[in-house]
Write a protein that holds these residues in place. Structure first.
Motif, PDB file in Angstrom:
ATOM      1  N   ARG A   2       0.832  -1.213   0.000  1.00 41.33           N
ATOM      2  CA  ARG A   2       0.000   0.000   0.000  1.00 41.33           C
ATOM      3  C   ARG A   2       0.864   1.261   0.000  1.00 41.33           C
ATOM      4  O   ARG A   2       0.544   2.256  -0.663  1.00 41.33           O
ATOM      5  CB  ARG A   2      -0.918   0.007   1.211  1.00 41.33           C
ATOM      6  CG  ARG A   2      -1.840   1.226   1.234  1.00 41.33           C
ATOM      7  CD  ARG A   2      -2.834   1.148   2.338  1.00 41.33           C
ATOM      8  NE  ARG A   2      -3.868   0.213   1.925  1.00 41.33           N
ATOM      9  CZ  ARG A   2      -4.852  -0.208   2.693  1.00 41.33           C
ATOM     10  NH1 ARG A   2      -4.942   0.227   3.936  1.00 41.33           N
ATOM     11  NH2 ARG A   2      -5.749  -1.037   2.263  1.00 41.33           N
ATOM     12  N   LEU A   3       1.984   1.232   0.751  1.00 40.30           N
ATOM     13  CA  LEU A   3       2.861   2.401   0.829  1.00 40.30           C
ATOM     14  C   LEU A   3       3.941   2.392  -0.254  1.00 40.30           C
ATOM     15  O   LEU A   3       4.795   3.270  -0.292  1.00 40.30           O
ATOM     16  CB  LEU A   3       3.528   2.475   2.205  1.00 40.30           C
ATOM     17  CG  LEU A   3       2.583   2.695   3.388  1.00 40.30           C
ATOM     18  CD1 LEU A   3       3.358   2.670   4.681  1.00 40.30           C
ATOM     19  CD2 LEU A   3       1.833   4.006   3.234  1.00 40.30           C
ATOM     20  N   ASN A   4       3.864   1.382  -1.113  1.00 34.50           N
ATOM     21  CA  ASN A   4       4.836   1.235  -2.199  1.00 34.50           C
ATOM     22  C   ASN A   4       6.264   1.186  -1.647  1.00 34.50           C
ATOM     23  O   ASN A   4       7.152   1.879  -2.122  1.00 34.50           O
ATOM     24  CB  ASN A   4       4.674   2.361  -3.227  1.00 34.50           C
ATOM     25  CG  ASN A   4       5.282   1.995  -4.544  1.00 34.50           C
ATOM     26  OD1 ASN A   4       5.493   0.820  -4.836  1.00 34.50           O
ATOM     27  ND2 ASN A   4       5.585   3.004  -5.353  1.00 34.50           N
ATOM     28  N   LEU A   5       6.454   0.352  -0.627  1.00 38.34           N
ATOM     29  CA  LEU A   5       7.778   0.195   0.002  1.00 38.34           C
ATOM     30  C   LEU A   5       8.379  -1.158  -0.371  1.00 38.34           C
ATOM     31  O   LEU A   5       8.731  -1.962   0.476  1.00 38.34           O
ATOM     32  CB  LEU A   5       7.652   0.280   1.538  1.00 38.34           C
ATOM     33  CG  LEU A   5       7.115   1.552   2.112  1.00 38.34           C
ATOM     34  CD1 LEU A   5       6.916   1.404   3.612  1.00 38.34           C
ATOM     35  CD2 LEU A   5       8.093   2.696   1.830  1.00 38.34           C
ATOM     36  N   ASN A   6       8.563  -1.381  -1.618  1.00 39.42           N
ATOM     37  CA  ASN A   6       9.135  -2.650  -2.041  1.00 39.42           C
ATOM     38  C   ASN A   6      10.642  -2.509  -2.220  1.00 39.42           C
ATOM     39  O   ASN A   6      11.168  -1.422  -2.357  1.00 39.42           O
ATOM     40  CB  ASN A   6       8.465  -3.183  -3.309  1.00 39.42           C
ATOM     41  CG  ASN A   6       8.441  -2.148  -4.396  1.00 39.42           C
ATOM     42  OD1 ASN A   6       9.130  -1.159  -4.306  1.00 39.42           O
ATOM     43  ND2 ASN A   6       7.664  -2.397  -5.431  1.00 39.42           N
ATOM     44  N   ASP A   7      11.343  -3.629  -2.203  1.00 39.91           N
ATOM     45  CA  ASP A   7      12.810  -3.619  -2.262  1.00 39.91           C
ATOM     46  C   ASP A   7      13.352  -3.696  -3.678  1.00 39.91           C
ATOM     47  O   ASP A   7      14.558  -3.763  -3.879  1.00 39.91           O
ATOM     48  CB  ASP A   7      13.374  -4.805  -1.460  1.00 39.91           C
ATOM     49  CG  ASP A   7      13.164  -4.638   0.026  1.00 39.91           C
ATOM     50  OD1 ASP A   7      13.015  -3.492   0.473  1.00 39.91           O
ATOM     51  OD2 ASP A   7      13.163  -5.652   0.746  1.00 39.91           O
ATOM     52  N   THR A   8      12.494  -3.684  -4.668  1.00 40.72           N
ATOM     53  CA  THR A   8      12.974  -3.768  -6.053  1.00 40.72           C
ATOM     54  C   THR A   8      13.600  -2.430  -6.456  1.00 40.72           C
ATOM     55  O   THR A   8      13.086  -1.371  -6.134  1.00 40.72           O
ATOM     56  CB  THR A   8      11.832  -4.118  -7.005  1.00 40.72           C
ATOM     57  OG1 THR A   8      10.812  -3.154  -6.884  1.00 40.72           O
ATOM     58  CG2 THR A   8      11.290  -5.513  -6.721  1.00 40.72           C
ATOM     59  N   PRO A   9      14.757  -2.508  -7.167  1.00 40.23           N
ATOM     60  CA  PRO A   9      15.404  -1.246  -7.594  1.00 40.23           C
ATOM     61  C   PRO A   9      14.565  -0.543  -8.662  1.00 40.23           C
ATOM     62  O   PRO A   9      13.916  -1.176  -9.476  1.00 40.23           O
ATOM     63  CB  PRO A   9      16.743  -1.698  -8.162  1.00 40.23           C
ATOM     64  CG  PRO A   9      16.629  -3.161  -8.402  1.00 40.23           C
ATOM     65  CD  PRO A   9      15.501  -3.675  -7.547  1.00 40.23           C
ATOM     66  N   HIS A  10      14.613   0.788  -8.646  1.00 38.64           N
ATOM     67  CA  HIS A  10      13.818   1.602  -9.597  1.00 38.64           C
ATOM     68  C   HIS A  10      14.580   1.873 -10.830  1.00 38.64           C
ATOM     69  O   HIS A  10      15.617   2.194 -11.034  1.00 38.64           O
ATOM     70  CB  HIS A  10      13.387   2.927  -8.954  1.00 38.64           C
ATOM     71  CG  HIS A  10      12.457   2.721  -7.798  1.00 38.64           C
ATOM     72  ND1 HIS A  10      11.128   2.430  -7.972  1.00 38.64           N
ATOM     73  CD2 HIS A  10      12.665   2.707  -6.470  1.00 38.64           C
ATOM     74  CE1 HIS A  10      10.553   2.302  -6.789  1.00 38.64           C
ATOM     75  NE2 HIS A  10      11.484   2.464  -5.861  1.00 38.64           N
TER      76      HIS A  10
END
Length: 77
Positions: free
Chosen positions: A69-77
């Protein structure tokens, strides 16, 4: 010179054996009761651990939803 074995001597020896056997039986009963108690407690610990594992799984799912929901994923942008 060999001693004579009398019925009284045999009776005394048998009484001592029976007394020892009675004591052993009492000890075994006590040990069985204690083992049953340990088994019961171990079962309760197992149940508690299963409940804690279930709670941890629910918390993990909630944290995962919050991260999404907070868009706190560990994938690099």
């Amino acid at each position: 010179m060999p001693e004579t074995v009398s019925n009284e001597l045999i009776y005394e020896v048998l009484k001592q054996l029976q007394a020892g056997q009675t004591e052993i039986k009492a000890d075994i009963r006590e040990m069985k009761a204690r083992i049953t108690s340990v088994d019961t407690r171990l079962g309760l610990v197992h149940t508690d651990m299963a409940l804690l594992s279930e709670r941890m799984d629910r918390l993990e799912n909630r944290v995962e939803r919050i991260e999404i929901r907070l868009n706190l994923n560990d994938t690099p942008h």
